[in-house]
Write an enzyme that holds these catalytic residues in place. Structure first.
Site, PDB file in Angstrom:
ATOM      1  N   SER A  76     -76.106  37.467 -18.051  1.00 27.29           N
ATOM      2  CA  SER A  76     -74.871  36.570 -17.487  1.00 27.29           C
ATOM      3  C   SER A  76     -74.910  37.406 -15.695  1.00 27.29           C
ATOM      4  O   SER A  76     -75.457  37.841 -14.723  1.00 27.29           O
ATOM      5  CB  SER A  76     -73.822  36.933 -17.436  1.00 27.29           C
ATOM      6  OG  SER A  76     -73.369  37.976 -17.801  1.00 27.29           O
ATOM      7  N   ASP A  77     -73.978  36.412 -15.176  1.00 24.45           N
ATOM      8  CA  ASP A  77     -74.191  36.719 -13.404  1.00 24.45           C
ATOM      9  C   ASP A  77     -72.520  35.252 -13.379  1.00 24.45           C
ATOM     10  O   ASP A  77     -72.029  34.337 -13.528  1.00 24.45           O
ATOM     11  CB  ASP A  77     -74.624  35.745 -12.640  1.00 24.45           C
ATOM     12  CG  ASP A  77     -75.026  36.066 -11.004  1.00 24.45           C
ATOM     13  OD1 ASP A  77     -75.595  37.584 -10.825  1.00 24.45           O
ATOM     14  OD2 ASP A  77     -73.915  35.484 -10.046  1.00 24.45           O
ATOM     15  N   THR A  78     -71.428  36.618 -12.117  1.00 20.24           N
ATOM     16  CA  THR A  78     -70.627  35.961 -11.999  1.00 20.24           C
ATOM     17  C   THR A  78     -70.871  36.056 -10.633  1.00 20.24           C
ATOM     18  O   THR A  78     -70.888  36.588  -9.823  1.00 20.24           O
ATOM     19  CB  THR A  78     -69.462  36.344 -12.573  1.00 20.24           C
ATOM     20  OG1 THR A  78     -69.835  37.030 -13.733  1.00 20.24           O
ATOM     21  CG2 THR A  78     -68.118  36.298 -11.996  1.00 20.24           C
ATOM     22  N   SER A 113     -71.616  32.261 -15.750  1.00 16.96           N
ATOM     23  CA  SER A 113     -72.446  31.946 -16.480  1.00 16.96           C
ATOM     24  C   SER A 113     -73.343  32.388 -16.730  1.00 16.96           C
ATOM     25  O   SER A 113     -73.167  33.849 -17.258  1.00 16.96           O
ATOM     26  CB  SER A 113     -74.184  30.766 -14.903  1.00 16.96           C
ATOM     27  OG  SER A 113     -73.449  29.931 -14.625  1.00 16.96           O
TER      28      SER A 113
END
Length: 196
Positions: A76-78, A113
């Site tokens: 994931s990435d924020t 995501s």
């Protein structure tokens, strides 16, 4: 129940974030933590969730030849997205102060995501939460950065810490997404993948 569906599967969480790890614990989803170094660089033409989708998928590439049949990899990435600019993690005190100052008195988006990868499929979901910050004084910003050292947090702040308690007027969307993971959507997606 999801945990019944997980009996024959192993979930690999490729994240060093203690907040994300805690979410899986609270969701009662057992995970194996495995983090591999990835240079988080993306094409300049990408915007908003295109950036986090790209980076979440990029993190999965580091594992692509090693997954086994019964494993599901979660990456994931924020980012914090403000004024057409993606704010990642601040490099130092000065950059954290600069980031929070740019968010003060305005609204911005927190975009996460999550990429689910198995040997046979890949699915990416993203979630956007709008956050409304009140006007923060320079003293408040300096106090927060000095005492909480938010250098591992996108945009230089954590909603669940002091700055969130005193500065966030309201949010539109998932609170948990701002902490680091859209938990409802993650749970739902895993259930769908495992029922197939």
């Amino acid at each position: 129940m999801l945990k019944d569906l997980l009996i024959d599967h192993e979930i690999i969480l490729a994240s060093g974030s203690p907040r994300r790890q805690k979410f899986f614990e609270e969701l009662e989803i057992p995970v194996t933590i495995a983090v591999r170094p990835v240079e988080e660089v993306y094409p300049e033409n990408l915007k908003e969730e295109e950036i986090t989708d790209y980076l979440a998928a990029l993190k999965a590439e580091a594992f692509k030849n090693d997954l086994k049949q019964n494993q599901i990899l979660i990456t994931s990435d924020t980012i914090v997205y403000n004024n057409e600019t993606a704010l990642g993690k601040p490099a130092d005190h000065e950059e954290a102060v600069q980031m929070i100052s740019s968010l003060s008195g305005k609204e911005h988006d927190v975009i996460t995501s999550v990429c689910f990868t198995s040997t046979s499929s890949r699915k990416i979901l993203n979630h956007k939460t709008r956050v409304f910050f009140s006007e923060l004084s320079q003293d408040e910003i300096e106090y927060y950065v000095s005492n909480y050292k938010p250098f591992d947090k996108a945009g230089g702040y954590a909603i669940q810490e002091w700055i969130g308690l005193i500065g966030i007027e309201k949010i539109e969307g998932s609170y948990f997404n701002v902490v680091g993971l859209p938990t409802y959507e993650v749970y739902k997606t895993l259930k769908e993948m495992l029922k197939v």
